[in-house]
Structures are given as structure tokens and as C-alpha cells.
Write an enzyme that holds these catalytic residues in place. Structure first.
Site, PDB file in Angstrom:
ATOM      1  N   GLU A   1      -9.348  -2.076  13.774  1.00  0.00           N
ATOM      2  CA  GLU A   1      -9.817  -2.969  12.705  1.00  0.00           C
ATOM      3  C   GLU A   1      -8.711  -3.945  12.328  1.00  0.00           C
ATOM      4  O   GLU A   1      -7.584  -3.537  12.044  1.00  0.00           O
ATOM      5  CB  GLU A   1     -10.205  -2.144  11.477  1.00  0.00           C
TER       6      GLU A   1
ATOM      7  N   ARG B   1       0.845  -1.191   0.000  1.00  0.00           N
ATOM      8  CA  ARG B   1       0.000   0.000   0.000  1.00  0.00           C
ATOM      9  C   ARG B   1       0.883   1.244   0.000  1.00  0.00           C
ATOM     10  O   ARG B   1       1.638   1.469   0.949  1.00  0.00           O
ATOM     11  CB  ARG B   1      -0.910   0.008   1.237  1.00  0.00           C
TER      12      ARG B   1
ATOM     13  N   ARG C   1       0.022   2.166  13.415  1.00  0.00           N
ATOM     14  CA  ARG C   1      -0.859   1.081  13.009  1.00  0.00           C
ATOM     15  C   ARG C   1      -0.796   0.751  11.530  1.00  0.00           C
ATOM     16  O   ARG C   1      -1.560  -0.092  11.052  1.00  0.00           O
ATOM     17  CB  ARG C   1      -2.305   1.389  13.418  1.00  0.00           C
ATOM     18  N   HIS C   2       0.102   1.384  10.786  1.00  0.00           N
ATOM     19  CA  HIS C   2       0.164   1.164   9.346  1.00  0.00           C
ATOM     20  C   HIS C   2       1.554   0.721   8.888  1.00  0.00           C
ATOM     21  O   HIS C   2       2.572   1.172   9.410  1.00  0.00           O
ATOM     22  CB  HIS C   2      -0.210   2.436   8.577  1.00  0.00           C
TER      23      HIS C   2
ATOM     24  N   GLU D   1       0.642   4.243   0.835  1.00  0.00           N
ATOM     25  CA  GLU D   1      -0.008   5.266   1.643  1.00  0.00           C
ATOM     26  C   GLU D   1       1.039   5.946   2.511  1.00  0.00           C
ATOM     27  O   GLU D   1       1.827   5.272   3.166  1.00  0.00           O
ATOM     28  CB  GLU D   1      -1.103   4.630   2.511  1.00  0.00           C
TER      29      GLU D   1
ATOM     30  N   SER E   1     -11.206  -6.711   6.950  1.00  0.00           N
ATOM     31  CA  SER E   1     -12.272  -6.229   6.083  1.00  0.00           C
ATOM     32  C   SER E   1     -12.780  -7.424   5.293  1.00  0.00           C
ATOM     33  O   SER E   1     -12.001  -8.280   4.876  1.00  0.00           O
ATOM     34  CB  SER E   1     -11.763  -5.149   5.120  1.00  0.00           C
TER      35      SER E   1
ATOM     36  N   ARG F   1      -1.085  -6.594  12.418  1.00  0.00           N
ATOM     37  CA  ARG F   1      -2.032  -5.909  13.307  1.00  0.00           C
ATOM     38  C   ARG F   1      -2.584  -6.870  14.351  1.00  0.00           C
ATOM     39  O   ARG F   1      -2.702  -6.534  15.528  1.00  0.00           O
ATOM     40  CB  ARG F   1      -3.180  -5.305  12.510  1.00  0.00           C
TER      41      ARG F   1
END
Length: 444
Positions: free
Chosen positions: A367, A215, A223-224, A217, A370, A418
Site C-alpha cells: 500500500e 507515527r 516497510r515502516h 508505532e 490511503s 514507500r
């Protein structure tokens, strides 16, 4: 001269003993092999704490030449009970051989490392810091989660697949794609195996994959990650998303039981607890979840999803009221789900264009999953691709399969790091990956 007709007497080779087994060998000669975890020289007596893959052993001798910490050594000695030694036993050294000497002092004092002290230094020297007991405990737990994932899904009739990590289009659209030059053509690193695992439902009906995803991002949060290990599932011939949530509940229950059997020492070392998984994990719609955290906690939720504080408060509510560390948030609006998510039904049976059968699983305030039911009808899929303003031609390698009778299907994906971090109380997800990749880190 030895008589060639008589057998030569040789000393039997002493097998390696692991530190965890010393308690069964009191009074016996053993051979330990491992790393110098710590050392002390008290003049006539020297102490060496040896570390191997199973734990620590205190070794005591005299007139020993002590190598630098992290040198790999072989120690011969006799096992004796000792209350203050790790595990209640120590080895009285008869000889110590250096197998490979450290040529310089370690940049980190491994026995004293803490995750909240010089975190960047610990990541800079990850090839050393990973040797720490806490660091490797986290990775062992993650390895057992992955093992449980394989084992449980195979028991449920799933087939493991391997999908491309160099792709021509993103599974979820958007700009969070790493671009690369593929022999003069634009290509990307896969942000998810989603499109391929759906295609493979038409082959095996039930499939899964364990593989990294990427990703692009520009997060700088605890958390990423920009590369993480994704545990992906897709299953065909479902009734709706409830079937998918029930499968994930079964996996989590199996995984937590496995961790209790194989990683009790690691959880104790890290001061963490293994959660109980309810037979039916609580479920709440997104809109009801937003209303709950506002009414009960006074937190106003912005945006189209739950923000991090809302996730934390919702988990707090279910921990207090139902004793569950897990909660499914369901019925996400279309704007908050990828284009392939199936629309929900209204009371009259018609499709609701505003709501989907997508869900998230929250665990201890964050989370970790998903998932949902996917679109299986070709016409509906093409309408969704148009609605999301995606290029039909670019998506043709995926969408064409839906002309040939795809079954109702759905699935989920779990971020292994996570889940590991939340299980063990690790504040920064980077410490739940051996060699993390974030916006600022390409090495080691």
C-alpha cells in the site's frame, strides 16, 4: 614598473567543469572539483576517481600525493577519450590541489557499499554513506517525485498549504501519537495533516502539502518509519471518491513521465524500471479482493483489511492479468477507516453504515496510498465522532467548520519513501530516507 595607463593582463579564470560534461570537452583543459571516490598508486602513475554531484571521472597523473578517500580536491587537466574510464573519458592531471583533506579513513568504503551488507552500520554513518552513488540516486528520484507532485497539482489548480505539526488531538485517533509537553498542556506530534487540509478546502477548494508526519508505532519492519514524508491532497466539490482516484492516476502518470526524463541514469544504476500507469488503474472492492486471493492463491486473509501477503498476491494478479503494477482497493468497511470517511450508498440511495468510500492504492505488492471521500455534513460527522468513541470537545477545533457549508470533498496521502522504495526495488524503506527515524534510531 608597470605603466599605470596600460591595462594589466590577467589570466581568465577557468570555470568548474562537471564530470557529466567531459565528453563535450575532449582535448581541452578543465577544472574538476569533487571528492576522492577511489585511488590507486602504481608507483610512477597514480589514479584518482573523482566524484561530483553528476557522476565519476577517472583522473591519471604522475608524482601525485594522494589524499585519503572523501577528501575534497581540485584537479586541472586535459580531457582524453578512454574506453575503460567512466563515461568513456579521463582527465590527464597537470595539478591537483587538496581543498579539504579527510583527517581519518572513512568508516565505510563507499565504492563497495551494498544495502544488504552491514545495514545498521550504513545507517549509523549515514552522513558518509549518503555520498554513495546508489544512496544519492534514491534521494534524487524522491526529489523528482516531490517536484512532480508540486508541478502537477499546481497545474490542476491546487494551492500549497502548511499545517501545524504540534496538535492537541490526533487526526485518526488511536494510541500511535508522540506525546509532548506544550507549556504544561498535553500535545502531540501530528500523525497527519488530514483535519487541517479539510478545513482549508473551505478556503482554496483544492489544497496540497508536502511535510513530515509522525507515527508512534513500535514497528520493526522493512516497510515502516516513525517519521516520513507525506504527500497530501484534498479537493472540494467532488462527486465521489472516483474523482480522487482519477486525480491520483493523473499525478502518477505525470510523475512517471518526469522520472523517465530526469532520472533514467538513476533507474539504470539501480537496475529498476519505471512503471507504465494505465489510463484507468484497475479497481476492486476490499471484499472482492479478499475473495480473489483466497480462491486463486489459497491465501486466507485475517483481520479487517488486507495483510501484507494478500497485498502482494493481489498485485501479482493484476500484473499478470492486466499488466498493471497498480490497483485501487475500494469500499473499505467502516471499522477499517478513520472516523472522517464518508459512508457509501446502497442501491436505493440510502447510506450504508457498514461500508465507506475509502480506498487504498497498492503498488508492486504494498500500500502506498490511503484516500477517499470525507464526511462534509456536520450532523453526520458528529455521529461518526460518537461512534468512534472520540471526545467531541477535543475535536471541536476541527468539527466546527462543518457548520458553515463545507462542500463534498476527498483526498489522499502518499508516503514518499514507500513509493521511492518500491519504484527502485529497495527492500528496506529506511534507505529511501536521508536520515530515517524508527523505533531504535534518533541519530544521526
Amino acid at each position: 614598473m608597470t605603466n599605470p595607463t596600460e591595462p594589466t593582463q590577467t589570466q581568465p579564470k577557468l570555470a568548474r567543469t562537471l564530470t557529466r560534461d567531459l565528453g563535450q570537452l575532449e582535448g581541452q583543459m578543465v577544472k574538476l572539483q569533487g571528492f576522492v571516490h577511489a585511488r590507486r598508486d602504481l608507483g610512477g602513475v597514480q589514479f584518482v576517481v573523482l566524484r561530483d554531484k553528476t557522476g565519476l571521472a577517472q583522473c591519471v597523473g604522475s608524482h601525485l600525493s594522494l589524499p585519503l578517500p572523501e577528501s575534497s580536491v581540485e584537479i586541472l587537466g586535459t580531457v582524453k577519450a578512454h574506453k575503460k574510464a567512466p563515461g568513456g573519458y579521463e582527465v590527464q592531471v597537470e595539478s591537483m590541489k587538496v581543498l579539504s583533506a579527510a583527517t581519518q579513513a572513512s568508516p565505510l568504503e563507499i565504492p563497495k557499499m551494498e544495502w544488504n551488507v552491514n545495514p545498521e552500520t550504513m545507517l549509523d554513518y549515514r552522513y558518509v554513506s549518503l555520498r554513495g552513488l546508489r544512496e544519492r540516486a534514491a534521494l534524487k528520484v524522491q526529489g523528482e517525485i516531490v517536484y512532480a507532485f508540486h508541478t502537477y497539482l499546481r497545474s490542476q489548480g491546487f494551492t500549497e498549504i502548511s499545517t501545524p505539526k504540534i496538535v492537541s488531538a490526533g487526526a485518526e485517533g488511536g494510541a500511535n501519537l508522540f506525546k509532548l509537553d506544550y507549556f504544561g498542556e498535553q500535545a502531540y506530534l501530528a500523525q497527519s495533516p488530514q483535519l487541517y487540509k479539510q478545513i482549508m478546502v473551505g478556503v482554496f477548494e483544492r489544497v496540497y502539502e508536502v511535510a513530515p508526519v509522525y507515527r508512534a508505532e513500535e514497528h520493526a519492519t522493512s516497510r515502516h518509519l516513525n517519521e516520513y514524508l507525506s504527500l497530501d491532497v484534498e479537493m472540494g466539490f467532488i462527486d465521489d471518491e472516483d474523482d480522487v482516484m482519477e486525480l491520483e492516476t493523473g499525478f502518477l502518470s505525470f510523475a512517471m513521465e518526469r522520472l523517465g526524463e530526469s532520472c533514467a541514469a538513476e533507474f539504470e544504476l539501480l537496475g529498476a524500471s519505471i512503471p507504465k500507469v494505465p489510463q484507468r488503474i484497475p479497481r476492486i472492492t476490499l471484499m472482492d479482493a479478499r475473495a480473489l486471493v483466497t480462491e486463486k492463491f489459497g491465501h486466507q486473509v485475517g483481520g479487517k483489511d488486507l495483510d501484507p501477503e494478500a497485498e502482494r498476491l493481489l498485485c501479482q494478479h493484476y500484473a499478470e492479468t492486466e499488466g498493471s503494477d497498480f490497483v485501487f482497493v475500494t469500499k473499505y468497511p467502516r471499522a477499517a477507516r478513520p472516523f472522517y470517511t464518508h459512508a457509501d450508498h446502497q442501491e436505493d440511495g440510502s447510506l450504508n453504515p457498514d461500508l465507506t468510500r475509502g480506498f487504498d492504492l497498492l503498488f508492486r505488492g504494498i500500500e502506498i496510498t490511503s484516500g477517499g471521500q470525507r464526511i462534509h455534513d456536520h450532523a453526520m460527522l458528529m455521529e461518526s465522532i460518537d461512534a468512534y468513541k472520540m471526545n467531541r470537545e477535543a475535536m471541536s477545533g476541527y468539527s466546527e467548520v462543518f457548520k458553515y457549508g463545507m462542500p463534498p470533498h476527498g483526498g489522499f496521502a502518499i508516503g514518499a519513501e514507500r513509493l521511492t522504495a518500491k519504484l527502485l526495488g529497495i527492500a528496506n524503506v529506511r534507505y529511501a530516507r536521508a536520515f530515517p527515524r524508527d523505533r531504535n534510531r534518533l541519530t544521526p
